[in-house]
Design a protein around this motif. Sequence first.
Motif, PDB file in Angstrom:
ATOM      1  N   ASP A 149      14.751  38.057 -20.094  1.00 10.20           N
ATOM      2  CA  ASP A 149      13.820  38.601 -21.087  1.00 10.20           C
ATOM      3  C   ASP A 149      12.781  39.527 -20.455  1.00 10.20           C
ATOM      4  O   ASP A 149      12.182  40.347 -21.157  1.00 10.20           O
ATOM      5  CB  ASP A 149      13.103  37.476 -21.825  1.00 10.20           C
ATOM      6  CG  ASP A 149      14.001  36.753 -22.807  1.00 10.20           C
ATOM      7  OD1 ASP A 149      15.129  37.240 -23.036  1.00 10.20           O
ATOM      8  OD2 ASP A 149      13.591  35.710 -23.333  1.00 10.20           O
ATOM      9  N   PHE A 150      12.559  39.381 -19.145  1.00  9.33           N
ATOM     10  CA  PHE A 150      11.532  40.174 -18.456  1.00  9.33           C
ATOM     11  C   PHE A 150      12.111  40.933 -17.262  1.00  9.33           C
ATOM     12  O   PHE A 150      11.374  41.327 -16.368  1.00  9.33           O
ATOM     13  CB  PHE A 150      10.399  39.251 -17.987  1.00  9.33           C
ATOM     14  CG  PHE A 150       9.783  38.431 -19.086  1.00  9.33           C
ATOM     15  CD1 PHE A 150       8.841  38.984 -19.941  1.00  9.33           C
ATOM     16  CD2 PHE A 150      10.165  37.115 -19.288  1.00  9.33           C
ATOM     17  CE1 PHE A 150       8.277  38.234 -20.969  1.00  9.33           C
ATOM     18  CE2 PHE A 150       9.611  36.352 -20.316  1.00  9.33           C
ATOM     19  CZ  PHE A 150       8.655  36.912 -21.159  1.00  9.33           C
ATOM     20  N   ASP A 151      13.409  41.130 -17.260  1.00  8.63           N
ATOM     21  CA  ASP A 151      14.103  41.744 -16.133  1.00  8.63           C
ATOM     22  C   ASP A 151      13.574  43.152 -15.835  1.00  8.63           C
ATOM     23  O   ASP A 151      13.560  44.010 -16.736  1.00  8.63           O
ATOM     24  CB  ASP A 151      15.601  41.808 -16.429  1.00  8.63           C
ATOM     25  CG  ASP A 151      16.365  42.484 -15.323  1.00  8.63           C
ATOM     26  OD1 ASP A 151      16.319  41.996 -14.183  1.00  8.63           O
ATOM     27  OD2 ASP A 151      16.995  43.528 -15.586  1.00  8.63           O
ATOM     28  N   PRO A 152      13.113  43.422 -14.609  1.00 10.70           N
ATOM     29  CA  PRO A 152      12.556  44.743 -14.293  1.00 10.70           C
ATOM     30  C   PRO A 152      13.536  45.889 -14.523  1.00 10.70           C
ATOM     31  O   PRO A 152      13.133  46.976 -14.968  1.00 10.70           O
ATOM     32  CB  PRO A 152      12.177  44.620 -12.807  1.00 10.70           C
ATOM     33  CG  PRO A 152      11.992  43.151 -12.579  1.00 10.70           C
ATOM     34  CD  PRO A 152      12.986  42.480 -13.482  1.00 10.70           C
ATOM     35  N   ALA A 153      14.806  45.678 -14.208  1.00 13.10           N
ATOM     36  CA  ALA A 153      15.793  46.744 -14.403  1.00 13.10           C
ATOM     37  C   ALA A 153      15.965  47.049 -15.883  1.00 13.10           C
ATOM     38  O   ALA A 153      16.063  48.222 -16.293  1.00 13.10           O
ATOM     39  CB  ALA A 153      17.127  46.353 -13.772  1.00 13.10           C
ATOM     40  N   ALA A 154      16.013  45.992 -16.715  1.00 14.54           N
ATOM     41  CA  ALA A 154      16.120  46.200 -18.162  1.00 14.54           C
ATOM     42  C   ALA A 154      14.865  46.866 -18.701  1.00 14.54           C
ATOM     43  O   ALA A 154      14.927  47.712 -19.601  1.00 14.54           O
ATOM     44  CB  ALA A 154      16.370  44.862 -18.866  1.00 14.54           C
TER      45      ALA A 154
END
Length: 280
Positions: free
Chosen positions: A256-261
């Motif tokens: 939910d907090f993925d830097p890449a996403a």
Amino acid sequence: MRTYAITGGTDGIGRALGRLLLGRGDRVIALGSGAAKGAAFLAEAADLDAGARAHFVQADLSTLAGMRRAVERVAGLAGALDGAVFGAQRFQTTRVETADGLEFTFALAYLSRAVLGEGLLPLLERAERPVIANLAGPGGLPGTVAWDDLQLRRRYSGRRAAMQGSRCNDLLGADFPARHPGARTRYVLYNPGFVRTAMADPLPLPARAATKALALLLAQPAAAAAARVRELLDSPPPEPAAAFFRRRPVPMTGPDFDPAAAARLREVTDTLLADPRRRV
């Protein structure tokens, strides 16, 4: 005297928060789409002897022009902001496109917060302890970002659109430190849980009645959720970005907090702001 801008400031949690802030002597700029509710907000402020500290900005935050005009209007009213609270949302049972060709929930619940967060940041950075409070859904019901169909042209449902909006806001908050390293503004994602608001009004009659009855039993009043937002505005976390479900901290880890996403969503957002009719 501190100054706050609140989107969705004439309804639900936003309205209750505005009342709390005005009642203690702060200045409030409430943004909303309806003139009648704006007039009611100003009348309530006058009843609190706070008429001189209350402002209403009528804004269509589902359109890019309306978002950008709202930033200009707020900047015209305040040289600095102590806090920006993003609470504008509206549940749509059927898919609606905005004037820009964007799915309504995506535009209002996510994109307006991205645009206003960036546009108001210079005003926030002039304050002593500035905060952006994004009333979204961290730690709540599951949902995913439909990267291959962000505008939900193929499989729309109101719930799916709302959950995608929450996940987009999770990524927006997670990306804030990367977008603005060294900023003094703190970014807080806050999920109030089940609250008694007008969110159920667009539902068909049986579902609307059932939801409202359940809310009377289980949901917290808007004033209680607003009081928690006020606490976060007064005492923001030390981290550049933080998330909460009611009073429980939500770790900003995992998909939910993925830097890449988050970086991917930032690129998509920049593309849409340049040309909202790009097919994404």
